[in-house]
Enzyme design. Structure first.
Site, PDB file in Angstrom:
ATOM      1  N   ASP A 102      -0.243  -4.255  -0.115  1.00 29.76           N
ATOM      2  CA  ASP A 102       0.785  -5.192   0.318  1.00 29.76           C
ATOM      3  C   ASP A 102       0.950  -5.229   1.835  1.00 29.76           C
ATOM      4  OD1 ASP A 102       3.526  -6.724  -0.471  1.00 29.76           O
ATOM      5  OD2 ASP A 102       3.879  -5.323   1.172  1.00 29.76           O
ATOM      6  N   ALA A 109       3.887  -9.540  -0.148  1.00 25.22           N
ATOM      7  CA  ALA A 109       2.513  -9.899  -0.505  1.00 25.22           C
ATOM      8  C   ALA A 109       2.280  -9.727  -1.999  1.00 25.22           C
ATOM      9  CB  ALA A 109       1.520  -9.058   0.301  1.00 25.22           C
ATOM     10  N   ASP A 110       2.720  -8.609  -2.541  1.00 22.84           N
ATOM     11  CA  ASP A 110       2.573  -8.371  -3.975  1.00 22.84           C
ATOM     12  C   ASP A 110       3.394  -9.366  -4.789  1.00 22.84           C
ATOM     13  OD1 ASP A 110       0.775  -6.220  -4.104  1.00 22.84           O
ATOM     14  OD2 ASP A 110       2.332  -4.772  -3.647  1.00 22.84           O
ATOM     15  N   LEU A 111       4.654  -9.550  -4.404  1.00 29.20           N
ATOM     16  CA  LEU A 111       5.547 -10.394  -5.198  1.00 29.20           C
ATOM     17  C   LEU A 111       5.098 -11.847  -5.190  1.00 29.20           C
ATOM     18  CD1 LEU A 111       8.938  -8.837  -4.069  1.00 29.20           C
ATOM     19  CD2 LEU A 111       7.811  -8.506  -6.270  1.00 29.20           C
ATOM     20  N   GLY A 148       1.978 -12.242  -7.270  1.00 35.27           N
ATOM     21  CA  GLY A 148       2.273 -12.226  -8.692  1.00 35.27           C
ATOM     22  C   GLY A 148       2.744 -13.574  -9.198  1.00 35.27           C
TER      23      GLY A 148
END
Length: 397
Positions: free
Chosen positions: A141, A169-171, A174
């Site tokens: 992330d 970045a991850d959220l 997703g």
């Protein structure tokens, strides 16, 4: 919208950690049957992440794996790979987030699985995508925040670059995995065929730079750190009130007069050069200095109330605890609860999608490792109890 719009959809989930598991959790809480495939013995590595709960489960894992069925399957074993292919033949969707080429080397790539299941929607989520010179590079992330320019644009003007306060970045990646799944299902409904979709976390982060890129393309200006101030709008920033608390104000031209009236700044209100945003941007230092001085004469909460009454967009800068305790948050039932078999009752932030006027989706229960192995292999792969016992004894499941 039905409370369970994805009911009847089966998702085979080979993903781990955060980005893609967030996507499959959303799908599960919208009604899909999500079968999470995990490594025997250890499972998704986030099962061991902090914070840990009294009976050993991970609250981190709980946050992104609700409502799923967990099976354990060693896909490095030929028997495990055969079972994975049998499950994929019955699935509507497959989500994986291995390095590019990994699933192909295991005989579980899209081309192979689509031969027996041409309607399969196959989503590959990776750090840098399925093509390009960095395709084999691992990513995290905060590294994506750094590489994409997000980190360079975050922080105070005279300070170092900083990461965002949430794993953006991850959220955001997703959410794009979920969009990929839904678009693939919509396409299949239209023409009957599945597809292989490529979601790159790096691509997603660059897409978040749309406004910064617009400025770069239009003015040849690379975005710089401006703290909470908006580079193209004044006022739009956080201000410290006299009681030490902070509030954020974000106003357009129609808010300028009411803001000056509340803050008792007649000189600014009467200045014709400040009636339009471009003029206030040109005189940013003067305007911000006057606003800071005026706001410092107020306590935060009374000022927020006065600004809201004048229809000036403003809000207190709150902690997460304060935000979750807000009456509006409670009225919207943002925080739900689930009952876990070992940890008992536990709170959860609900999936933020509901039918207008209806209740939000109920939080699902995060699965115990391998809790659904026998049931899934019996129902979807057609194995007998004896066959499941043999595989368990061999460590394949």
């Amino acid at each position: 919208m039905s409370p369970q719009p994805l009911a009847g959809t089966t998702v085979l989930d080979f993903s781990r950690v955060l980005a893609a598991p967030l996507a499959t959790q959303v799908l599960a809480e919208l009604g899909a049957t999500v079968v999470k495939v995990e490594r025997p013995g250890s499972g998704d590595e986030t099962r061991g992440f902090e914070p840990r709960l009294p009976h050993g489960e991970s609250a981190y894992f709980f946050a992104f794996n609700r409502g799923k069925h967990s099976i354990t399957l060693d896909i490095k074993d030929p028997r495990g790979r055969d079972l994975a292919r049998r499950l994929a033949a019955r699935a509507d969707v497959l989500v994986e987030n291995f390095l590019p080429g990994t699933m192909e080397r295991l005989g579980l790539g899209y081309a192979v699985l689509a031969e027996s299941n041409p309607g399969l929607v196959y989503v590959s989520a990776s750090g840098f995508g399925q093509s390009g010179p960095d395709r084999d590079r691992k990513g995290y992330d905060t590294v994506f925040q750094a590489l994409s320019g997000v980190m360079a644009a975050t922080g105070e003007a005279d300070g170092p670059p900083v990461k965002c306060g949430v794993p953006v970045a991850d959220l955001s990646s997703g959410l794009w995995v979920a969009i990929a799944v839904l678009s693939g299902l919509a396409g299949r409904a239209a023409h009957g065929l599945g597809t292989h979709l490529d979601v790159s976390m790096m691509d997603v982060q660059l897409s978040l730079q749309a406004l910064g890129a617009a400025r770069l393309f239009a003015l040849d200006e690379d975005p710089v750190r401006t703290g909470t101030e908006h580079p193209g709008r004044v006022p739009s920033a956080a201000f410290q009130a006299g009681d030490g608390h902070w509030l954020h104000i974000s106003g357009s031209d129609q808010h300028w007069g009411p803001l000056c009236a509340v803050l008792e700044l007649p000189e600014l209100a009467a200045d014709a050069g400040l009636q339009r945003n471009a003029g206030r941007v040109a005189q940013r230092d003067r305007v911000m200095k006057s606003l800071r001085a005026a706001i410092a004469r107020w306590d935060r909460d009374p000022l927020v109330q006065q600004l809201r009454a004048a229809d000036v967009p403003a809000g207190a800068v709150r902690s997460l605890r304060e935000a979750l305790a807000d009456p509006h948050t409670a009225a919207r039932e943002v925080v739900g609860r689930f009952s876990h078999p070992t940890e008992g009752e536990f709170p959860a932030l609900r999936t933020p999608l509901r039918e207008a006027g209806g209740p939000p989706p109920a939080p699902g229960v995060p699965p115990l490792l391998g809790a659904d192995t026998a049931g899934v292999l019996g129902d979807l792969a057609g194995l007998t109890e004896a066959e499941i016992g043999e595989l368990r004894a061999a460590g394949v499941i």
